[in-house]
Design an enzyme around this catalytic site. Structure first.
Site, PDB file in Angstrom:
ATOM      1  N   CYS A  42     -91.948  27.338 -98.251  1.00 47.02           N
ATOM      2  CA  CYS A  42     -90.880  28.328 -98.108  1.00 47.02           C
ATOM      3  C   CYS A  42     -89.893  27.876 -97.038  1.00 47.02           C
ATOM      4  O   CYS A  42     -90.261  27.675 -95.887  1.00 47.02           O
ATOM      5  CB  CYS A  42     -91.450  29.672 -97.707  1.00 47.02           C
ATOM      6  SG  CYS A  42     -90.165  30.896 -97.429  1.00 47.02           S
ATOM      7  N   ARG A  63    -103.994  25.319-103.475  1.00 45.50           N
ATOM      8  CA  ARG A  63    -104.662  24.870-102.244  1.00 45.50           C
ATOM      9  C   ARG A  63    -103.629  24.581-101.142  1.00 45.50           C
ATOM     10  O   ARG A  63    -103.466  25.335-100.204  1.00 45.50           O
ATOM     11  CB  ARG A  63    -105.509  23.609-102.541  1.00 45.50           C
ATOM     12  CG  ARG A  63    -106.523  23.271-101.445  1.00 45.50           C
ATOM     13  CD  ARG A  63    -105.959  22.524-100.247  1.00 45.50           C
ATOM     14  NE  ARG A  63    -105.281  21.277-100.615  1.00 45.50           N
ATOM     15  CZ  ARG A  63    -104.564  20.565 -99.756  1.00 45.50           C
ATOM     16  NH1 ARG A  63    -104.435  20.949 -98.499  1.00 45.50           N
ATOM     17  NH2 ARG A  63    -103.940  19.469-100.148  1.00 45.50           N
TER      18      ARG A  63
END
Lengths: 325, 325
Positions: free
Chosen positions: B252, B27
Site C-alpha cells: 500500500c 503471505r
C-alpha cells in the site's frame, strides 16, 4: 530530498546513451486537474522544472478557453517564461491558436490528431481526415516561419470505444502528419492499454514506412502500470524522446478522470539506473513535484515521488520498516 | 469486471510463451498489512486466487507468532486449504518451523536469506553465514522428505543501509543456497531500487556461475515504479517464474511501511499483452482483489485493479473522461 546513491547506474546493451524528456506536466498535467492553478504558480512550476534540468517543457495550450478553462491564461503565462533557456512548446488546435502563439513569440507548436474516428469525433468533433485538413495550414504556416512542429497522435494502441487499434490505421495518420511537415510525432497511448510487444510492432511498422525513429517520441500512460515497460521497449527500438509529466500530474489515480500520465520521476529513476543521461536532477524534480502537490492539495501519484519524499521524512525509521520476518 | 478485449496480445520476439506466477499476496502481502485478517477470510482469499487460475499460492509462514502476529494462525489456516489443486508453499525460518509445516503436510517450503549483512542482522539477528547455517538442516531435511524448497534472497540490488549491493556478493549467497539443495531461488529487490540493466547484469552473472535460469524466480517491488520494466528485462533473459501479490497487497503506497509488492494484476496485464500464457483470468483476479480491499478497508494500490474496477463502475461516463481538448 536525497537518493542515497541509488539507483546504481548499470547500462543495458543496445540502449541510447541520452534521452530527451518532453515534459508535459504544465500542459497535459494541469489541463486534466480539476482545479485551476493561478498563473503565477504555473510560471514558478515551469521555472522550477527548468532548474531541475528539463530542457523541453510544454508550457500551455492555445485552444479556445471554453474547452480548456484550466489553461485560459496562456497569454498571461507565456511572457512570464521568456528568457528561460529551454524549449517551450505550446499546443495549437487551429490557425486562430497558431496566431495567438506566434504573436507571443512561440518557437515550437504542437497539433493533436487522433488515430481513431471515435476519438477524433469526441475530441475535435471532426473525422480524422477533417482534422488533418484543419491542421494542414497550421503546420504549413508554422514551418514557413521556422517554427518547430510536433504532431501528437492519440489512441495509437487502444481506444475506449473501438478497442484495439490496428497498426496500419496508426501508420496512415503518422504518414499524413509527417507529409504535412511535422518535425516530430508523439505516439500516444491515451488510455494506457499498450504493452511492450504492441509498442515494438508499431515502431517496426513506422520504420518500414520510412519514418525515421529520430522523428518519433512516445507518450505512455500508466493507467494499467505499463508505461515504463513500454518505454523500455521503445528505447530498445532506438526512441530517444519520451514524454512524461512531473509528479504524474494529470494522472491522479484517485480522480474520476484519471489519465495516468507517466511520472517524470519514475522515468528518470529508470533512465538513471540504465546509465542514460537526461540532464535532470532527480532530487530537485521531486522537490518541485512535492511543492506542486501542495498547491493542488493532494499527494503526487508518482511512486518515486512518494518513496523519496516519504524516506526523506522518515530516515532510519523507514529503513527499520523493511524487516521481513 | 470486464477487460473489453484489451490488452491485445502482441508477442515480442525472444520472450517465453508461458510464465508461472508465484502468488505471494496471502503471505508476503498480509504479513505486511497493519490489520490481522480473520482466518476464514484468508482461506476464502486463497480459494478465490486458485479459482482465478493461479497455480502457486504462497499460503502462510511458520515463523514464530511473536515476529509475525498477522500469520499466527498458520496451523488453523493450512488445513482449510487442503484439496485445492494448486501448490501451496509456506515459509519456514528454522527446523521448528519446518516441523510445524511438515506436520500439516506441506509439500513446498521456503527459507529466506539476505544478500547483505545489514539486513541479515536486522531481519534474522544473524550474519549471512550464520543464517545459511541455520537453513542448512532445514533444506536438508525438507529435501530428504521430497519437499520442494525455495530460497528467498532479499536485498539483491540495493539495501537501505548499504546502498547498491555488489553482484558478486549476491552470486555468492545464491551459490550457497543452490549448493544447500534449494530447488529454486527468488531474487528479491526488497526496497524496489533495481533497474533493467542491473537485473540483466545479475542474471548474466548467475548464468556464468552455472545456475540455470529455470531455477530462478524474480521478486520485484514497485516502490519506484520499476517492477514491470525489471520483469520485462528478466523475461528477455529467459526467466519464467515471477513473484507478485494480488492487488499489490503489502505494498500500500499510503502506508508508512510500504513495501511496494508488484501487483499480480499489473503483471497479468503485461503478460497477456505479450501473448504469454499465465492461466490467470484477469477479471476474476481483479474481483478477488476488490473483495479483499473491502475486507482491509482500503483501496488496492494496483493500477490495473483501480482502472478496471473504476471502469466497471463508470462505463460510458469513463470513456467521456478521455477528452483531451
Amino acid at each position: 530530498m536525497t537518493v542515497r546513491g541509488l539507483p546504481m547506474a548499470v547500462p543495458a546493451p543496445g540502449l541510447p546513451t541520452r534521452v530527451r524528456i518532453h515534459e508535459v506536466g504544465a500542459r497535459d498535467g494541469l489541463q486534466n486537474e480539476k482545479s485551476t492553478v493561478p498563473t503565477a504558480v504555473k510560471a514558478e512550476f515551469v521555472h522550477r522544472l527548468a532548474e531541475a534540468g528539463l530542457t523541453t517543457i510544454e508550457a500551455t495550450s492555445f485552444v479556445h478557453p471554453k474547452w480548456v478553462p484550466q489553461l485560459a491564461d496562456a497569454e498571461q503565462l507565456f511572457p512570464l517564461l521568456s528568457g528561460l533557456p529551454v524549449e517551450l512548446p505550446v499546443l495549437v488546435p487551429n490557425e486562430r491558436g497558431l496566431d495567438r502563439a506566434l504573436a507571443l513569440g512561440a518557437r515550437r507548436v504542437a497539433v493533436f490528431a487522433s488515430a481513431t474516428e471515435s476519438f477524433a469525433k469526441a475530441n475535435l468533433n471532426r473525422t480524422v481526415d477533417e482534422s488533418l485538413a484543419m491542421f494542414h495550414p497550421v503546420v504549413e504556416r508554422a514551418k514557413a516561419g521556422g517554427v518547430h512542429v510536433r504532431g501528437y497522435l492519440s489512441m495509437c494502441f487502444g481506444d475506449p470505444w473501438e478497442g484495439a487499434v490496428p497498426v496500419p490505421q496508426v501508420v496512415r495518420v503518422c504518414r499524413a502528419l509527417i507529409d504535412m511537415g511535422c518535425d516530430e510525432l508523439s505516439l500516444g497511448d491515451t488510455i494506457g492499454v499498450a504493452t511492450p510487444g504492441h509498442v515494438e510492432e508499431l515502431l517496426t511498422a513506422l520504420g518500414e514506412e520510412g519514418i525515421p525513429v529520430s522523428a518519433l517520441g512516445v507518450h505512455f500512460h500508466d493507467t494499467y502500470g505499463q508505461a515504463l515497460a513500454n518505454t523500455l521497449a521503445a528505447l530498445r527500438h532506438g526512441v530517444t524522446t519520451v514524454d512524461a509529466s512531473a509528479g504524474g500530474l494529470g494522472g491522479c489515480p484517485f480522480a474520476k478522470s484519471a489519465t495516468g500520465n507517466l511520472a517524470t520521476e519514475d522515468l528518470v529513476w529508470m533512465l538513471t539506473g540504465l546509465g542514460i543521461d537526461t540532464g535532470v536532477d532527480l532530487g530537485r524534480l521531486v522537490a518541485t513535484s512535492v511543492w506542486m502537490a501542495g498547491r493542488l492539495g493532494r499527494p503526487s501519484p508518482s511512486r518515486t515521488v512518494r518513496a523519496l519524499s516519504h524516506e526523506d521524512a522518515e530516515g532510519q525509521e523507514g529503513r527499520e520498516a523493511h524487516k521481513e520476518q
